[in-house]
Design a protein around this motif. Structure first.
Motif, PDB file in Angstrom:
ATOM      1  N   UNK A  97       0.823  -1.207   0.000  1.00  0.00           N
ATOM      2  CA  UNK A  97       0.000   0.000   0.000  1.00  0.00           C
ATOM      3  C   UNK A  97       0.861   1.264   0.000  1.00  0.00           C
ATOM      4  N   UNK A  98       1.939   1.250   0.765  1.00  0.00           N
ATOM      5  CA  UNK A  98       2.831   2.405   0.813  1.00  0.00           C
ATOM      6  C   UNK A  98       3.560   2.575  -0.523  1.00  0.00           C
ATOM      7  N   UNK A  99       3.977   1.470  -1.112  1.00  0.00           N
ATOM      8  CA  UNK A  99       4.642   1.548  -2.410  1.00  0.00           C
ATOM      9  C   UNK A  99       3.694   2.080  -3.483  1.00  0.00           C
ATOM     10  N   UNK A 100       2.436   1.715  -3.379  1.00  0.00           N
ATOM     11  CA  UNK A 100       1.428   2.168  -4.333  1.00  0.00           C
ATOM     12  C   UNK A 100       1.242   3.682  -4.285  1.00  0.00           C
ATOM     13  N   UNK A 101       1.095   4.232  -3.075  1.00  0.00           N
ATOM     14  CA  UNK A 101       0.854   5.675  -2.979  1.00  0.00           C
ATOM     15  C   UNK A 101       2.123   6.467  -3.319  1.00  0.00           C
ATOM     16  N   UNK A 102       3.305   5.902  -3.036  1.00  0.00           N
ATOM     17  CA  UNK A 102       4.547   6.555  -3.449  1.00  0.00           C
ATOM     18  C   UNK A 102       4.599   6.614  -4.978  1.00  0.00           C
ATOM     19  N   UNK A 103       4.199   5.539  -5.635  1.00  0.00           N
ATOM     20  CA  UNK A 103       4.150   5.535  -7.097  1.00  0.00           C
ATOM     21  C   UNK A 103       3.185   6.565  -7.637  1.00  0.00           C
ATOM     22  N   UNK A 104       2.026   6.711  -6.996  1.00  0.00           N
ATOM     23  CA  UNK A 104       1.066   7.740  -7.406  1.00  0.00           C
ATOM     24  C   UNK A 104       1.698   9.130  -7.357  1.00  0.00           C
ATOM     25  N   UNK A 105       2.444   9.387  -6.287  1.00  0.00           N
ATOM     26  CA  UNK A 105       3.062  10.701  -6.120  1.00  0.00           C
ATOM     27  C   UNK A 105       4.029  11.004  -7.262  1.00  0.00           C
ATOM     28  N   UNK A 106       4.915  10.074  -7.563  1.00  0.00           N
ATOM     29  CA  UNK A 106       5.899  10.320  -8.609  1.00  0.00           C
ATOM     30  C   UNK A 106       5.253  10.416  -9.989  1.00  0.00           C
TER      31      UNK A 106
END
Length: 266
Positions: A97-106
């Motif tokens: 879940x954390x990796x997913x939202x980090x990807x959204x940000x970039x």
């Protein structure tokens, strides 16, 4: 050079290797359940990007094949000896879940690249969608960590790059290139990559070089952790992985450019 700078330099090399492994899907980008993690590289085992029109089989101009093969082997070793272990460790430590939202940000941060290129290609509806997504996700989506545009408004990602833009305007591929670290490309797409790098907001934020390297390293490692193992499967089923990668990359880019040339005819 101190230890910190060595670490940052290693991170910079890692963040440049994403295209070299040619692993991910680019069609849908990041949005809801269609998180495809890599916006610029094709899935080498996926033919869904093809248009309905018959393919035009044109040869690939590869006069530098001996050198390209050397770089291909280098990138292959880099993936299995460095990148895959890093991906495995990062995945074990950071929840999905954390990796997913980090990807959204970039992905949201890179919106200016998509906006400029879709606009230059005459894809005005797509450019409007990119701008809308950026505004919505930067506000309601909390600085892009969420994809409210896709989830709440069903505005799916639209992507564009300058190599594609040049192709839409009829600029040819030129010589096929397989760069160390960067992977499969050609003269046109290499020029486009440099142009896109200049468009990226990293160049306009108040960041020093070390901070940019750290950010790109995190972006790369996070993106790598969310993708599958298409490259390994390609190697397993291919008699000559270099030829298979070259053909898949070229077919994908030609299909992508051709589909956008057809936009104005629809």
């Amino acid at each position: 050079m101190n230890v910190k700078k060595y670490i940052l330099l290693a991170g910079a090399l890692l963040c440049l290797t994403l295209p070299s492994i040619g692993l991910a899907e680019e069609q849908f980008g990041i949005g809801g359940s269609d998180y495809m993690v890599d916006r610029k590289s094709p899935d080498l085992l996926d033919d869904n990007h093809d248009t309905d029109e018959p393919k035009e089989y044109v040869g690939i101009y590869d006069p530098l094949e001996p050198l390209n093969r050397v770089f291909f082997v280098f990138n292959d070793k880099l993936y299995f000896w460095v990148l895959k272990p890093v991906k495995t460790g990062y995945t074990a430590v950071v929840p999905w879940d954390f990796r997913f939202i980090i990807g959204n940000f970039f992905n949201n941060l890179a919106s200016p690249v998509d906006f400029v290129n879709t606009l230059l290609q005459g894809r005005f509806n797509d450019a409007g969608a990119v701008l809308s997504r950026f505004v919505i996700n930067s506000t309601i989506g909390v600085f892009g960590f969420g994809d409210a545009a896709a989830e709440a408004f069903d505005i799916q990602p639209r992507n564009g790059d300058f190599g594609e833009t040049l192709g839409v305007y009829g600029i040819g591929e030129g010589v096929f290139l397989n760069w160390p670290f960067f992977g499969p490309s050609n003269i046109r797409d290499s020029v486009g990559f440099v142009a896109d790098m200049q468009l990226h907001p990293y160049n306009y934020l108040d960041l020093d070089s070390e901070e940019i390297i750290a950010a790109r390293s995190l972006e790369f490692i996070n993106r790598l952790s969310l993708k599958g193992d298409s490259y390994e499967e390609l190697k397993r089923i291919s008699i000559d992985p270099y030829v298979a990668t070259r053909q898949a990359y070229t077919d994908y880019r030609r299909s992508l450019i051709k589909s956008h040339k057809l936009v104005d005819k629809k």
